[in-house]
Structures are given as C-alpha cells and as structure tokens.
Design a protein around this motif. Structure first.
Motif, PDB file in Angstrom:
ATOM      1  N   LEU A 192      12.023  14.857  20.563  1.00 26.66           N
ATOM      2  CA  LEU A 192      10.761  15.491  20.163  1.00 26.66           C
ATOM      3  C   LEU A 192       9.684  15.360  21.238  1.00 26.66           C
ATOM      4  O   LEU A 192       8.965  16.322  21.522  1.00 26.66           O
ATOM      5  N   ILE A 193       9.561  14.186  21.827  1.00 32.02           N
ATOM      6  CA  ILE A 193       8.574  13.997  22.891  1.00 32.02           C
ATOM      7  C   ILE A 193       8.999  14.755  24.141  1.00 32.02           C
ATOM      8  O   ILE A 193       8.185  15.422  24.800  1.00 32.02           O
ATOM      9  N   SER A 194      10.270  14.670  24.491  1.00 31.86           N
ATOM     10  CA  SER A 194      10.769  15.364  25.689  1.00 31.86           C
ATOM     11  C   SER A 194      10.474  16.851  25.638  1.00 31.86           C
ATOM     12  O   SER A 194      10.085  17.465  26.644  1.00 31.86           O
ATOM     13  N   ARG A 195      10.664  17.447  24.477  1.00 27.91           N
ATOM     14  CA  ARG A 195      10.440  18.892  24.349  1.00 27.91           C
ATOM     15  C   ARG A 195       8.983  19.266  24.607  1.00 27.91           C
ATOM     16  O   ARG A 195       8.690  20.321  25.177  1.00 27.91           O
ATOM     17  N   GLU A 196       8.083  18.403  24.204  1.00 27.01           N
ATOM     18  CA  GLU A 196       6.663  18.674  24.429  1.00 27.01           C
ATOM     19  C   GLU A 196       6.282  18.496  25.898  1.00 27.01           C
ATOM     20  O   GLU A 196       5.408  19.199  26.417  1.00 27.01           O
ATOM     21  N   LEU A 197       6.938  17.556  26.568  1.00 30.64           N
ATOM     22  CA  LEU A 197       6.600  17.264  27.961  1.00 30.64           C
ATOM     23  C   LEU A 197       7.348  18.151  28.958  1.00 30.64           C
ATOM     24  O   LEU A 197       6.919  18.296  30.104  1.00 30.64           O
ATOM     25  N   ALA A 198       8.459  18.736  28.536  1.00 32.41           N
ATOM     26  CA  ALA A 198       9.319  19.487  29.450  1.00 32.41           C
ATOM     27  C   ALA A 198       8.597  20.559  30.259  1.00 32.41           C
ATOM     28  O   ALA A 198       8.862  20.705  31.464  1.00 32.41           O
ATOM     29  N   PRO A 199       7.696  21.342  29.657  1.00 28.25           N
ATOM     30  CA  PRO A 199       7.013  22.372  30.465  1.00 28.25           C
ATOM     31  C   PRO A 199       6.111  21.795  31.557  1.00 28.25           C
ATOM     32  O   PRO A 199       5.673  22.529  32.442  1.00 28.25           O
ATOM     33  N   HIS A 200       5.871  20.494  31.514  1.00 26.21           N
ATOM     34  CA  HIS A 200       4.948  19.853  32.455  1.00 26.21           C
ATOM     35  C   HIS A 200       5.666  18.921  33.423  1.00 26.21           C
ATOM     36  O   HIS A 200       5.007  18.160  34.141  1.00 26.21           O
ATOM     37  N   ALA A 201       6.994  18.969  33.448  1.00 27.01           N
ATOM     38  CA  ALA A 201       7.760  18.045  34.273  1.00 27.01           C
ATOM     39  C   ALA A 201       8.845  18.777  35.046  1.00 27.01           C
ATOM     40  O   ALA A 201       9.335  19.832  34.631  1.00 27.01           O
ATOM     41  N   LYS A 202       9.238  18.203  36.170  1.00 31.85           N
ATOM     42  CA  LYS A 202      10.346  18.748  36.951  1.00 31.85           C
ATOM     43  C   LYS A 202      11.665  18.487  36.248  1.00 31.85           C
ATOM     44  O   LYS A 202      12.526  19.370  36.159  1.00 31.85           O
ATOM     45  N   SER A 203      11.833  17.260  35.729  1.00 34.54           N
ATOM     46  CA  SER A 203      13.053  16.909  35.003  1.00 34.54           C
ATOM     47  C   SER A 203      12.766  15.737  34.071  1.00 34.54           C
ATOM     48  O   SER A 203      11.850  14.951  34.304  1.00 34.54           O
ATOM     49  N   ILE A 204      13.565  15.637  33.007  1.00 37.27           N
ATOM     50  CA  ILE A 204      13.425  14.555  32.039  1.00 37.27           C
ATOM     51  C   ILE A 204      14.808  14.001  31.719  1.00 37.27           C
ATOM     52  O   ILE A 204      15.748  14.757  31.455  1.00 37.27           O
ATOM     53  N   VAL A 205      14.910  12.683  31.757  1.00 44.11           N
ATOM     54  CA  VAL A 205      16.117  11.995  31.310  1.00 44.11           C
ATOM     55  C   VAL A 205      15.751  11.174  30.075  1.00 44.11           C
ATOM     56  O   VAL A 205      14.902  10.283  30.139  1.00 44.11           O
TER      57      VAL A 205
END
Length: 241
Positions: A78-91
């Motif tokens: 849930l948090i990753s989905r909100e941050l994804a548009p603002h990040a290069k990559s998320i693990v």
C-alpha cells in the motif's frame, strides 16, 4: 480532520529483525489463510496508508529519476504504490511470503517491471542480506510496523546499514497516548510488543543510537479505531545517515 480512517481489528502490519518469539508469531499470523488476501480490502487501511505516504512525501524530497527506496515491512504494497510515482525503484521487504506474493502479483497485474518495483521475503533481515544483492538505498520507509518489533533499536541499526551515505530513514507509527493504548486488545501482546505506540524520545533514542542525525518527529495523521474511544495519532519521523 473531519473524518478519520478506521483501523482494522487485526494487527495491521509486519515486523522484522532478529529471530525471536515475537517475530515467529508475527510470521505465522500474517501467513495465516486470508490475512494477506484481505489486507488491502479494508478502506480504512488503504486511506491510512495514503495519508502516511503523503506525510513521507512532505518530509523527504523523493525524486522520480533518482530515488531508490526500500519499503520495509511492506505488506501487500500500500505504501509502495503511493510512493512509486515519485521514485526510480522500490524494493519491498516483508517477513510474510503471502504478503510478498500479493505485493508482486499486484505489480505484475499493473504491468510494472520488477526492476522498478518488487518485493522479497526475508525472515530476519541482517546486514549484507543476500536477497538484497548488496543494494543500498537513498531512503528506507517503514509504516505502522515498529510496534511489532521486539527491539526497535536493533531493527533501526540494521536498516541504517542499508542506507547510502546521506540517505534517510522514515518511520511512521502510533504516538503513545491514552487512545493508542486502546487500539489493540490485550490478547495480541505476542505480536504487538508496543501496543501503546511510541514517544518522540523513544524514536529519537533508536535513531540516534543507530548513528542517524537531523532527527525530526511530527504528527502525520489521525485515525479511528473500533477499540479506542478517541482518534489515535500517527507520527512521521526522519533521520539522516
């Protein structure tokens, strides 16, 4: 705020760190049938994640073309989905294989490349974790999971080891108070060691003990719980390596 999202009756996040009874109990709970599958269905859980992610975006300058992010105790993402548009990559990192499977299924269904967003299951994160293949991160976020950790000091120190020099750790959780003590029923002590949340001083001590500086601590949002008589308050804390 005129309205506050509801907090589900179940303990709502995951925890990691050294192997202990609390960790194993949490692993079993979040791998239980139906927990991961229903995790993202509760509207209060989704709304709370949205607000906490918004608080993270306010305290850290995420950069779409640059920021490499770890979402620790990521749950279903849930948090990753909100941050994804603002990040290069998320693990995403989680102790529950079921949570990780739901996270990665959602990523796949959205047509997102694993290079941009993926989750791994790690039962007890430690320095030089092989599943992370030597990665370091510009920012590590952890939302609503610190109350599940037996030792926030040891978890914080471990997370800091994955930060790049100058990187930041962002933690969101419950501010200690009368209402926060009512969020969880007493029978969840085996998976929620910190049922009443945290004070700013407790988080500061964990951050500074792990070598972080520029500590900040502020209210992030409020939420209603079916157990608490008053809305509970969440904090957002930041420390820099």
């Amino acid at each position: 705020m005129a309205e506050h999202p509801a907090i589900p009756n179940q303990a709502h996040c995951n925890r990691h760190g050294r192997t202990n009874g609390v960790e194993e109990a949490n692993k079993q709970f979040f791998n239980s049938a139906g927990v991961a599958e229903n995790f993202s269905e509760h509207p209060g859980t989704v709304e709370c994640a949205r607000r906490l992610a918004a608080a993270m975006l306010k305290v850290y300058p995420f950069a779409e073309e640059e920021s490499v992010v770890m979402d620790f105790a990521c749950g279903t993402g849930l948090i990753s989905r909100e941050l994804a548009p603002h990040a290069k990559s998320i693990v995403g990192v989680d102790i529950s294989q079921n949570m990780v499977d739901m996270y990665n299924l959602s990523v796949h269904n959205q047509g997102i490349s694993p290079d941009e967003m993926r989750a791994v299951c790690i039962s007890a994160i430690k320095e030089d974790e092989e599943h992370l293949q030597g990665m370091t991160f510009d920012v590590i976020v952890c939302a609503n999971a610190y109350h599940h950790f037996a030792s926030i000091d040891s978890v914080t120190k471990c997370l800091v080891s994955y930060l790049k020099h100058g990187g930041s750790l962002l933690v969101a959780d419950l501010i200690k108070g009368q209402s926060s003590q009512e969020v969880f029923p007493p029978n969840v002590d085996h998976i929620v060691p910190h049922r009443s949340g945290f004070t700013a001083e407790e988080i500061r001590n964990a951050f500074e003990g792990a070598g972080l500086h520029n500590f900040s601590f502020a209210e992030a949002t409020k939420a209603r719980s079916r157990h608490a008589t008053e809305p509970v308050t969440f904090f957002i804390a930041r420390g820099d390596r």
